[in-house]
Design an enzyme around this catalytic site. Structure first.
Site, PDB file in Angstrom:
ATOM      1  N   SER A  32      -1.294  -3.162  -3.094  1.00 47.58           N
ATOM      2  CA  SER A  32      -0.983  -1.766  -2.782  1.00 47.58           C
ATOM      3  C   SER A  32      -1.444  -1.442  -1.357  1.00 47.58           C
ATOM      4  CB  SER A  32      -1.599  -0.839  -3.827  1.00 47.58           C
ATOM      5  OG  SER A  32      -1.101   0.466  -3.726  1.00 47.58           O
ATOM      6  N   ASP A  38      10.309 -18.189   9.289  1.00 51.54           N
ATOM      7  CA  ASP A  38      10.603 -17.924   7.889  1.00 51.54           C
ATOM      8  C   ASP A  38      10.106 -19.043   6.974  1.00 51.54           C
ATOM      9  OD1 ASP A  38      12.604 -19.333   9.321  1.00 51.54           O
ATOM     10  OD2 ASP A  38      13.961 -19.173   7.615  1.00 51.54           O
ATOM     11  N   HIS A  70       3.795  -1.897 -10.743  1.00 56.65           N
ATOM     12  CA  HIS A  70       3.061  -1.954  -9.473  1.00 56.65           C
ATOM     13  C   HIS A  70       1.713  -2.646  -9.612  1.00 56.65           C
ATOM     14  CE1 HIS A  70       1.939  -0.532  -5.447  1.00 56.65           C
ATOM     15  NE2 HIS A  70       0.797  -0.106  -5.949  1.00 56.65           N
TER      16      HIS A  70
END
Length: 443
Positions: free
Chosen positions: A278, A364, A377
């Site tokens: 988060s 990448d 979440h």
């Protein structure tokens, strides 16, 4: 969709002994007495009885009658005095045995073949507080799980039913020999966990989200798996500087935290990773890209917001009234924050796709992205319950609200189990190198 960037009865700790004794007596004294006559009483085998929370448990119920319908019921009393429970309906085989790792649950808080379903499917018990979160506060003592077996398929009023068999097993975040050190160096507040052995150890800086506090359990578990780990407090915790100091334009608080970890005598210098969830996701990215003297070996970023870093003098957090028009509500009345670009103000550049940026830069190949559909979440260590809606305190207005974190229980639980394995493998690949594994101790 969430993504990573990558007892037979046993005696527990003294602080839990009274709780266990009282609970077991209550269970055994409730309901009717059972007379087995000449038949051997049912028996629960749980292995290991003492293990780390990321270890699976082998559960078997023996000495039932063939094809007997039974209910397995698990319970934990949290440190907040909330009961968490799960249950499942099984049918014994021709030998009178239920093997949870092999047999299918026919109903309950989960169905199907789920060896750890009695742990990850736990919910808050009916009649108690709701929208709570099961989080270990004192990681020096384990969670004690009581597993009971009942005759027939039942779904409620377990305390009124007779218990066929019962076992208590313990789930630890700290392996034996793991060292816990409280850190207060300069402005930096946290807890450092060191694995057993002389070191030096590869290290992890562990950062949770915007709820603040000092959250230790993931760092303790990482140390139990061989990594020194600093659980960093950076928001809403005693002695932590105010937000305007912690989140200054140079991120100096986080630079100091990195130095505390990297310069510890038992840390393998310059072999450090960042793990953030988060808001911790965002902080990890900012530290790696905006602080010139910090060069982590790898980052693991979970369920976060990726935005180009703030400019000199800009404010990091949204004001109390910002984006209120974008807050939605679920059918249960919980807030949905998905449309809010937390935690940055709108005078910054919009979000960018990290994968696209990495490809443009020709890097990448250094990025691993893992998508988990139907996942919420709050990604926790494996076998933790799924927290779809929980209470969340907004400290700036001193108000507690319910937040919808999303996800569906089974896919979310699968994601927590799978992601933890991948996190450990990723850390092992990028941090171990010439450093031997820490000494592993048995519980």
């Amino acid at each position: 969709m969430k993504y990573f960037w990558m007892l037979r009865f046993i005696k527990g700790s003294s602080s839990n002994s009274l709780l266990k004794t009282i609970f077991v007596r209550r269970m055994l004294s409730s309901g009717r007495a059972i007379n087995y006559g000449q038949r051997v009483a049912p028996l629960i085998k749980a292995e290991p009885l003492r293990g780390l929370v990321d270890e699976s448990i082998k559960i078997e119920i023996a000495h039932l009658t063939p094809n007997q319908q039974v209910t397995l019921h698990s319970q934990i009393l949290s440190e907040d005095d909330d009961w968490w429970m799960a249950y499942a309906h099984y049918v014994s085989d021709s030998e009178g045995t239920v093997r949870v790792s092999h047999d299918k649950s026919m109903g309950g808080t989960y169905t199907g073949q789920e060896p750890m379903g009695l742990i990850w499917s736990m919910k808050l018990a009916p009649g108690g507080r709701q929208a709570m979160r099961l989080r270990k506060k004192d990681i020096t003592i384990p969670f004690s799980v009581t597993l009971s077996v009942y005759d027939g398929w039942i779904s409620n009023n377990f305390d009124k039913e007779a218990v066929l068999a019962l076992v208590v097993f313990e789930r630890f975040y700290m392996a034996p020999g793991t060292v816990r050190l409280q850190i207060k160096e300069g402005r930096v507040i946290g807890t450092l966990f060191l694995p057993p052995g002389p070191g030096p150890f590869p290290a992890v800086l562990d950062m949770w989200g915007g709820g603040g506090g000092l959250v230790e359990y993931r760092a303790a578990l990482l140390a139990s798996r061989g990594y020194a780990a600093l659980a960093l407090a950076y928001k809403e915790y005693k002695d932590v500087p105010p937000p305007e100091e912690v989140f200054d334009s140079k991120l100096s608080y986080f630079e100091e935290a990195f130095d505390v970890l990297n310069n510890h005598p038992k840390i393998a210098k310059d072999r450090t990773a960042f793990v953030g969830l988060s808001l911790g996701f965002t902080v990890a990215l900012l530290m790696a890209t905006e602080i010139p003297n910090i060069h982590p070996k790898c980052l693991i970023c979970i369920s976060g917001s990726h935005i180009i870093p703030f400019q000199e003098g800009t404010e990091l957090f949204v004001k109390d009234n910002d984006y209120t028009d974008k807050i939605k509500f679920s059918e249960e009345g919980a807030m949905i924050w998905r449309n809010i670009p937390l935690p940055f103000t709108d005078n910054l550049m919009p979000r960018v796709q990290i994968k696209k940026l990495m490809k443009t830069a020709g890097n990448d190949h250094l990025l691993t992205t893992i998508f988990y559909p139907q996942t919420g979440h709050l990604i926790e260590p494996p076998y933790s319950p799924h927290f779809r809606i929980t209470k969340f305190k907004i400290h700036s207005i001193n108000k507690t609200v319910n937040i919808l974190w999303g996800g569906t229980t089974k896919p979310h639980s699968d994601a927590q189990e799978d992601s933890w394995k991948k996190i450990l493998a990723f850390l092992d690949k990028h941090l171990r190198l010439e450093y031997p594994p820490a000494i592993q101790s048995k519980l």
